[in-house]
Design a protein around this motif. Structure first.
Motif, mmCIF file in Angstrom:
data_model
loop_
_atom_site.group_PDB
_atom_site.id
_atom_site.type_symbol
_atom_site.label_atom_id
_atom_site.label_comp_id
_atom_site.label_asym_id
_atom_site.label_seq_id
_atom_site.Cartn_x
_atom_site.Cartn_y
_atom_site.Cartn_z
ATOM 1 N N LEU A 129 44.636 81.655 40.597
ATOM 2 C CA LEU A 129 45.881 82.643 40.557
ATOM 3 C C LEU A 129 47.333 81.802 40.200
ATOM 4 C CD1 LEU A 129 45.253 84.303 43.942
ATOM 5 C CD2 LEU A 129 44.502 84.898 41.695
ATOM 6 N N GLN A 130 48.313 82.472 40.261
ATOM 7 C CA GLN A 130 49.509 81.821 39.795
ATOM 8 C C GLN A 130 50.740 82.346 40.867
ATOM 9 O OE1 GLN A 130 50.506 82.942 35.859
ATOM 10 N NE2 GLN A 130 51.047 81.031 35.275
ATOM 11 N N LYS A 160 42.325 87.878 40.216
ATOM 12 C CA LYS A 160 42.838 87.321 39.145
ATOM 13 C C LYS A 160 43.707 88.152 38.118
ATOM 14 C CE LYS A 160 42.344 83.616 35.917
ATOM 15 N NZ LYS A 160 41.230 82.782 35.148
ATOM 16 N N LYS A 190 42.404 79.290 44.483
ATOM 17 C CA LYS A 190 43.512 78.525 44.858
ATOM 18 C C LYS A 190 43.841 77.997 42.886
ATOM 19 C CE LYS A 190 45.994 75.052 46.811
ATOM 20 N NZ LYS A 190 46.235 73.926 47.856
ATOM 21 N N ASN A 228 50.386 78.025 43.936
ATOM 22 C CA ASN A 228 49.447 78.653 45.003
ATOM 23 C C ASN A 228 49.454 78.045 46.193
ATOM 24 O OD1 ASN A 228 48.572 80.684 43.068
ATOM 25 N ND2 ASN A 228 47.245 79.309 42.217
ATOM 26 N N CYS A 242 50.901 82.340 44.590
ATOM 27 C CA CYS A 242 50.276 83.294 45.343
ATOM 28 C C CYS A 242 50.217 82.570 46.688
ATOM 29 C CB CYS A 242 48.912 83.885 44.877
ATOM 30 S SG CYS A 242 48.333 85.191 46.053
ATOM 31 N N GLN A 291 47.751 77.845 50.017
ATOM 32 C CA GLN A 291 46.758 78.169 51.330
ATOM 33 C C GLN A 291 47.375 77.987 52.397
ATOM 34 O OE1 GLN A 291 42.810 76.500 50.839
ATOM 35 N NE2 GLN A 291 41.987 78.077 52.319
ATOM 36 N N GLN A 320 51.055 88.168 44.679
ATOM 37 C CA GLN A 320 51.932 87.188 44.965
ATOM 38 C C GLN A 320 51.555 86.852 46.512
ATOM 39 O OE1 GLN A 320 54.988 89.164 43.249
ATOM 40 N NE2 GLN A 320 55.982 87.246 42.666
#
Ligand code: UDP
Length: 243
Positions: free
Chosen positions: A176-177, A149, A173, A33, A179, A35, A154
């Motif tokens: 998710l997986q 979720k 953060k 993840n 992204c 940001q 992605q």
């Protein structure tokens, strides 16, 4: 080796748009993840008084130099860095989603705006794989987080204004997986066609902020004490470091 600089203690990566994009792509590919914050002077000034937001800026994965004020602040330190406009970066992320068939999600703006933005991008990239599109007017963060979720995007663009969008992305953060997430401010309004983008000549002159303020006079109060104060603080900080 990529370099980083700081403006009023907020880190900014020194890079071009291609490098920023490839960082985002690497994160997606390695299931991390990620940001991304497109930093402008308003955000840096907010971080000076809002400690939680300061921490968000200091712990994000990638901060890029949006806003001509940031470019000037870096120039004062002798650093040449081109402005990477947040809206351009978002357009490139969407293009990447279409090229790589990444699952994409939009959150933010009014319902008719976000739907029109989605429609416009689907006209441009018919294969775009939207897994979630929702307006930015909701009461419970938790509900939205669970929905996103479940959609498992992605690439996620969040346009709620700052710092709301960065705060929500921080919460996402841990959920998710793989992204890449970025706050896009009012970009959905532009993508929908409801708000006009500033003409290129204003951008080239570094006066996009002035154009936007004239078109949306409500922004006047927001921009005007902040921008000069930001530059003064940057000048003082540069002189102190040199002295
Ligand atoms: N917005 C939203 N939910 C809210 C408040 C704002 O979705 O609760 C949206 C608003 O519709 C607009 C964007 O957030 O699309 C904020 O735009 P603004 O121009 O303030 O952001 P900037 O580009 O200056 O960061």
């Amino acid at each position: 080796m990529s370099m980083e600089a700081c403006v009023l203690n907020c880190p900014i990566k020194l890079c071009g748009i291609e490098e920023a994009l490839s960082d985002a792509q690497n994160a997606i590919v390695s299931n991390k993840n990620y940001q991304i914050i497109t930093i402008n002077p308003e955000m840096i000034m907010n971080a000076q008084k809002n400690e939680a937001f300061f921490d968000i800026l200091n712990n994000s994965d990638l901060n890029i130099a949006d806003g001509v004020g940031v470019k000037i602040a870096l120039r004062l330190q002798g650093i040449k860095q081109n402005q990477i406009r947040g809206i351009d970066f978002s357009r490139e992320l969407i293009k990447l989603a279409s090229e790589k068939n990444y699952k994409i999600a939009f959150l933010g703006a009014k319902e008719e705006v976000i739907q029109k933005a989605k429609e416009n991008f689907l006209n441009k990239y018919p294969n775009l794989n939207f897994v979630y599109v929702r307006n930015g007017y909701f009461n419970s963060d938790e509900e939205i987080i669970q929905e996103i979720k479940a959609a498992n995007p992605q690439i996620l663009l969040v346009g709620l204004g700052s710092p709301k969008q960065e705060e929500l992305i921080l919460k996402l953060k841990t959920q998710l997986q793989g992204c890449a997430m970025v706050g896009v401010g009012g970009s959905f309004d532009v993508f929908s066609g409801i708000v006009k983008e500033s003409p290129v000549i204003w951008r080239k002159l570094g006066l996009e902020w002035l154009y936007r303020t004239v078109c949306q006079p409500k922004r006047f109060k927001r921009i005007f004490p902040v921008l000069p104060l930001f530059l003064i603080k940057c000048i003082i900080s540069t002189i102190q470091k040199k002295g």
